[in-house]
Motif scaffolding. Structure first.
Motif, PDB file in Angstrom:
ATOM      1  N   TYR A 272      -6.324   0.530  17.791  1.00 59.64           N
ATOM      2  CA  TYR A 272      -7.297  -0.450  17.327  1.00 59.64           C
ATOM      3  C   TYR A 272      -8.464   0.234  16.609  1.00 59.64           C
ATOM      4  N   GLN A 273      -8.923   1.348  17.166  1.00 53.83           N
ATOM      5  CA  GLN A 273     -10.060   2.053  16.576  1.00 53.83           C
ATOM      6  C   GLN A 273      -9.713   2.570  15.169  1.00 53.83           C
ATOM      7  N   LEU A 274      -8.522   3.156  15.019  1.00 51.06           N
ATOM      8  CA  LEU A 274      -8.119   3.695  13.709  1.00 51.06           C
ATOM      9  C   LEU A 274      -7.900   2.563  12.698  1.00 51.06           C
ATOM     10  N   ALA A 275      -7.370   1.444  13.173  1.00 49.85           N
ATOM     11  CA  ALA A 275      -7.155   0.299  12.292  1.00 49.85           C
ATOM     12  C   ALA A 275      -8.483  -0.245  11.789  1.00 49.85           C
ATOM     13  N   ARG A 276      -9.496  -0.300  12.681  1.00 53.63           N
ATOM     14  CA  ARG A 276     -10.821  -0.769  12.258  1.00 53.63           C
ATOM     15  C   ARG A 276     -11.433   0.178  11.227  1.00 53.63           C
ATOM     16  N   ARG A 277     -11.221   1.474  11.403  1.00 56.56           N
ATOM     17  CA  ARG A 277     -11.778   2.464  10.480  1.00 56.56           C
ATOM     18  C   ARG A 277     -11.189   2.291   9.075  1.00 56.56           C
ATOM     19  N   HIS A 278      -9.932   1.949   9.014  1.00 53.26           N
ATOM     20  CA  HIS A 278      -9.278   1.766   7.710  1.00 53.26           C
ATOM     21  C   HIS A 278      -9.311   0.309   7.244  1.00 53.26           C
ATOM     22  N   ARG A 279      -9.902  -0.565   8.087  1.00 52.95           N
ATOM     23  CA  ARG A 279     -10.055  -1.974   7.745  1.00 52.95           C
ATOM     24  C   ARG A 279      -8.713  -2.650   7.452  1.00 52.95           C
ATOM     25  N   ILE A 280      -7.779  -2.422   8.345  1.00 46.48           N
ATOM     26  CA  ILE A 280      -6.468  -3.062   8.238  1.00 46.48           C
ATOM     27  C   ILE A 280      -6.064  -3.542   9.616  1.00 46.48           C
ATOM     28  N   ARG A 281      -4.999  -4.322   9.681  1.00 45.44           N
ATOM     29  CA  ARG A 281      -4.484  -4.775  10.980  1.00 45.44           C
ATOM     30  C   ARG A 281      -3.742  -3.623  11.650  1.00 45.44           C
ATOM     31  N   PRO A 282      -3.763  -3.577  12.984  1.00 46.33           N
ATOM     32  CA  PRO A 282      -3.117  -2.459  13.696  1.00 46.33           C
ATOM     33  C   PRO A 282      -1.645  -2.305  13.329  1.00 46.33           C
ATOM     34  N   GLU A 283      -0.939  -3.423  13.165  1.00 42.69           N
ATOM     35  CA  GLU A 283       0.488  -3.337  12.861  1.00 42.69           C
ATOM     36  C   GLU A 283       0.772  -2.820  11.453  1.00 42.69           C
ATOM     37  N   GLU A 284      -0.292  -2.628  10.609  1.00 39.65           N
ATOM     38  CA  GLU A 284      -0.111  -2.098   9.262  1.00 39.65           C
ATOM     39  C   GLU A 284      -0.361  -0.592   9.181  1.00 39.65           C
ATOM     40  N   LEU A 285      -0.692   0.025  10.327  1.00 40.93           N
ATOM     41  CA  LEU A 285      -1.007   1.454  10.301  1.00 40.93           C
ATOM     42  C   LEU A 285       0.167   2.307   9.847  1.00 40.93           C
ATOM     43  N   HIS A 286       1.376   1.949  10.242  1.00 40.32           N
ATOM     44  CA  HIS A 286       2.524   2.772   9.848  1.00 40.32           C
ATOM     45  C   HIS A 286       2.758   2.694   8.331  1.00 40.32           C
ATOM     46  N   ILE A 287       2.398   1.539   7.728  1.00 42.23           N
ATOM     47  CA  ILE A 287       2.524   1.403   6.264  1.00 42.23           C
ATOM     48  C   ILE A 287       1.500   2.299   5.568  1.00 42.23           C
ATOM     49  N   LEU A 288       0.239   2.251   6.064  1.00 39.95           N
ATOM     50  CA  LEU A 288      -0.800   3.113   5.515  1.00 39.95           C
ATOM     51  C   LEU A 288      -0.408   4.586   5.644  1.00 39.95           C
ATOM     52  N   HIS A 289       0.186   4.925   6.743  1.00 42.47           N
ATOM     53  CA  HIS A 289       0.596   6.316   6.980  1.00 42.47           C
ATOM     54  C   HIS A 289       1.532   6.804   5.863  1.00 42.47           C
ATOM     55  N   GLN A 290       2.516   5.980   5.526  1.00 42.07           N
ATOM     56  CA  GLN A 290       3.477   6.372   4.487  1.00 42.07           C
ATOM     57  C   GLN A 290       2.803   6.429   3.109  1.00 42.07           C
ATOM     58  N   GLU A 291       1.879   5.488   2.848  1.00 43.45           N
ATOM     59  CA  GLU A 291       1.175   5.498   1.560  1.00 43.45           C
ATOM     60  C   GLU A 291       0.354   6.771   1.388  1.00 43.45           C
ATOM     61  N   LEU A 292      -0.322   7.190   2.466  1.00 39.12           N
ATOM     62  CA  LEU A 292      -1.128   8.412   2.378  1.00 39.12           C
ATOM     63  C   LEU A 292      -0.245   9.649   2.225  1.00 39.12           C
ATOM     64  N   ILE A 293       0.930   9.622   2.838  1.00 38.14           N
ATOM     65  CA  ILE A 293       1.873  10.732   2.643  1.00 38.14           C
ATOM     66  C   ILE A 293       2.277  10.833   1.178  1.00 38.14           C
ATOM     67  N   ASP A 294       2.550   9.664   0.565  1.00 39.44           N
ATOM     68  CA  ASP A 294       2.930   9.651  -0.857  1.00 39.44           C
ATOM     69  C   ASP A 294       1.786  10.152  -1.734  1.00 39.44           C
ATOM     70  N   GLN A 295       0.554   9.711  -1.432  1.00 38.01           N
ATOM     71  CA  GLN A 295      -0.600  10.161  -2.214  1.00 38.01           C
ATOM     72  C   GLN A 295      -0.807  11.668  -2.076  1.00 38.01           C
ATOM     73  N   ALA A 296      -0.609  12.161  -0.883  1.00 41.69           N
ATOM     74  CA  ALA A 296      -0.772  13.603  -0.656  1.00 41.69           C
ATOM     75  C   ALA A 296       0.246  14.399  -1.460  1.00 41.69           C
ATOM     76  N   GLN A 297       1.454  13.855  -1.583  1.00 45.44           N
ATOM     77  CA  GLN A 297       2.465  14.541  -2.387  1.00 45.44           C
ATOM     78  C   GLN A 297       2.069  14.587  -3.856  1.00 45.44           C
ATOM     79  N   VAL A 298       1.493  13.458  -4.344  1.00 48.65           N
ATOM     80  CA  VAL A 298       1.034  13.441  -5.741  1.00 48.65           C
ATOM     81  C   VAL A 298      -0.092  14.442  -5.946  1.00 48.65           C
ATOM     82  N   LEU A 299      -1.080  14.425  -5.026  1.00 47.03           N
ATOM     83  CA  LEU A 299      -2.185  15.372  -5.148  1.00 47.03           C
ATOM     84  C   LEU A 299      -1.710  16.803  -4.986  1.00 47.03           C
ATOM     85  N   GLY A 300      -0.696  16.977  -4.202  1.00 44.18           N
ATOM     86  CA  GLY A 300      -0.150  18.314  -4.021  1.00 44.18           C
ATOM     87  C   GLY A 300       0.450  18.871  -5.294  1.00 44.18           C
TER      88      GLY A 300
END
Length: 556
Positions: free
Chosen positions: A310-338
């Motif tokens: 709940y705390q991490l979801a509030r920090r990212h301003r998303i619903r808790p059940e969407e955290l796994h989606i955000l996780h994959q998006e950030l992985i993709d962004q990190a690959q691009v930045l890499g």
């Protein structure tokens, strides 16, 4: 070459059809008679900008049609064929203008954009006018004239395109380098966010499962008591007969009674099925009860994990059940930045290749310009001597410059009319008469190397008279051996050199004005040359002079 020009309701012309011959055709007439109308009409057919004021007063529409023979014009043939407009060895350009504004252009009967007409027209006709004398003072136009003489238009355009591509690649590379710091900061933030998400490692559907588990563990005592009481009621019967006992007794009684009335048999079977289901439910309850062992540590672990979610979801301003989606998006962004370093390197390579391509083409253009500079300068200088400037010197200076869209050098025409005077930029030393001679000399020299089969000279001999005008006429006559020429002139020495002579005249009344074009021959032509020599008062002397001038020019 131009084989016909038709005008209808254009300016002061009602209807007109002209059929110029090969060689030199001259157009003469009083100032304001409408000589320039012929050139304006031809320019319009060739794609020039239309204006509703060109429509004859009182008419709805003006129309201009120019027909050309392209037998020897392979460039125009290829252009037409590429657009499926080819219709034999002739082509026709037509333009209509409505008095209310709109205009239309046609090539061989098909409607086309005016830009297409301009592109084709440049292969058919080249127009030289007084305007070019002033334009000659600008270095950009001087460069274009040199490139025209060197037949370097295509190479010059390739250099310009290569320059644009190089500058675009450089801007992209610079922008990427400027954003490098932002990318580094973004990458640091991503690494921090990914570390939190990697540590939590939330899976799809896990939040729902944790919330369900927390709810069950938090109500463990209630569920335990309820399950035990139900088992007692259904199976054990500690405080009296159980439901199973009572249902068993009832089943036994019904089975015995069904021997007396067969109608009770089906009811007994239904009760027997219910008894089996109650027994199964009791077994399921005992199994469920075995899972309800009290485990405070599991409840604490579940609640702690949910709290982190709940705390991490509030920090990212998303619903808790969407955290796994955000996780994959950030992985993709990190690959691009890499791969940003690779992207930056690719942009640097593109810029280097574009720069190399530009310099290769620009060097070719520079070599061609240097090769043609001296022949052009000597040719212009020779014609200047013929045109009454025996001491004139003319040179073309090429000065190295930083890479630019025009190439690696600036181009400047320098001139001196009198001995002892240094060569200086044309714009600073040439008088009006000298400038007209320089312009004419350059145009004649450049026209000799052009592949365009029809050349128009619009009063380029203004400011020139006497013996010099005679030389101008001879130059144009000589040039007409290589291309079809149409020349508007006020000089009788030039007009007498024409193989064909058109006279433009204007008739006015209180209500309207008409312009006409007559083809002059014999006495009529002698009279016109005499008018140009001596004005409205024709004398035997001017007529004799005109006749002699025509005889000598036609004999030459």
């Amino acid at each position: 070459m131009l084989i016909s020009l038709r005008l209808r309701h254009f300016a002061t012309i009602e209807t007109l059809e002209l059929t110029p011959k090969a060689g030199l055709t001259v157009l003469t007439g009083e100032t304001g008679a409408g000589k320039s109308i012929i050139i304006d009409a031809l320019s319009l057919a060739l794609g020039a900008r239309a204006d509703s004021s060109m429509v004859r007063a009182g008419q709805e529409r003006a129309e201009v049609e120019a027909s050309f023979c392209i037998r020897d014009n392979l460039k125009a043939q290829a252009w037409l064929k590429a657009r499926e407009l080819d219709e034999g060895l002739e082509c026709t350009l037509r333009r209509t203008i409505r008095a209310d504004g709109p205009s239309r252009a046609f090539i061989n009967g098909r409607s086309m954009p005016a830009q297409e007409c301009r592109e084709l027209g440049a292969m058919l006709v080249n127009i030289h006018s007084q305007h070019e004398q002033q334009a000659l003072l600008h270095q950009q136009n001087q460069q274009q004239l040199l490139d025209s003489y060197a037949q370097a238009h295509n190479l010059s355009e390739r250099v310009a395109n290569a320059w644009r591509l190089w500058q675009k690649a450089r801007r992209q590379h610079d922008a990427a380098r400027q954003s490098a710091n932002e990318q580094i900061e973004r990458q640091a933030l991503l690494e921090f966010q990914l570390e939190e998400l990697n540590t939590l490692d939330i899976q799809a559907g896990e939040v729902e499962e944790l919330e369900s588990l927390q709810k069950r563990l938090g109500n463990n005592d209630y569920l335990l008591r309820t399950s035990q009481q139900c088992i007692s009621n259904l199976l054990d019967g500690h405080e009296g007969p159980s439901a199973m006992d009572l249902m068993g007794q009832s089943l036994s009684q019904l089975q015995k009674a069904s021997e007396q009335d067969i109608a009770l048999h089906n009811i007994a079977q239904t009760l027997e099925s219910a008894l089996l289901q109650v027994e199964a439910a009791g077994d399921d309850l005992r199994h469920y009860l075995s899972t309800l062992e009290e485990d405070p540590a599991q409840l604490q672990t579940t609640e702690e994990r949910l709290s982190n979610v709940y705390q991490l979801a509030r920090r990212h301003r998303i619903r808790p059940e969407e955290l796994h989606i955000l996780h994959q998006e950030l992985i993709d962004q990190a690959q691009v930045l890499g791969s940003f370093d690779e992207h930056l390197e690719a942009l640097a390579q593109e810029e280097q290749q574009a720069e190399q391509q530009y310099h290769e083409l620009a060097q070719q253009l520079s070599e061609l310009r240097r090769k043609k500079t001296l022949p052009l300068a000597k040719g212009v200088e020779r014609h200047l001597h013929e045109l009454g400037l025996p001491n004139a010197r003319f040179q073309i200076e090429l000065s190295a410059q930083a890479p630019a869209i025009s190439g690696l050098e600036s181009i400047e025409f320098v001139f001196s009319a009198n001995p002892g005077q240094p060569l200086r930029p044309l714009a600073k030393v040439a008088s009006g008469g000298e400038l007209s001679r320089v312009s004419l000399a350059i145009q004649v020299i450049c026209a000799q190397v052009l592949t365009v089969p029809c050349l128009i000279f619009d009063e380029v001999d203004v400011g020139i008279g006497g013996g010099v005008a005679e030389i101008v006429g001879r130059l144009l006559r000589e040039l007409s051996k290589h291309a079809q020429l149409l020349c508007i002139t006020h000089q009788p020495q030039v007009a007498s050199q024409g193989l064909q002579h058109w006279h433009v005249r204007k008739k006015q009344s209180q209500k309207t004005t008409f312009s006409y074009v007559d083809t002059l021959e014999g006495e009529n032509r002698i009279t016109e040359i005499a008018r140009m020599l001596g004005g409205l008062e024709l004398t035997q002397s001017t007529l004799a002079h005109a006749e002699e001038m025509l005889s000598l020019s036609q004999a030459g």
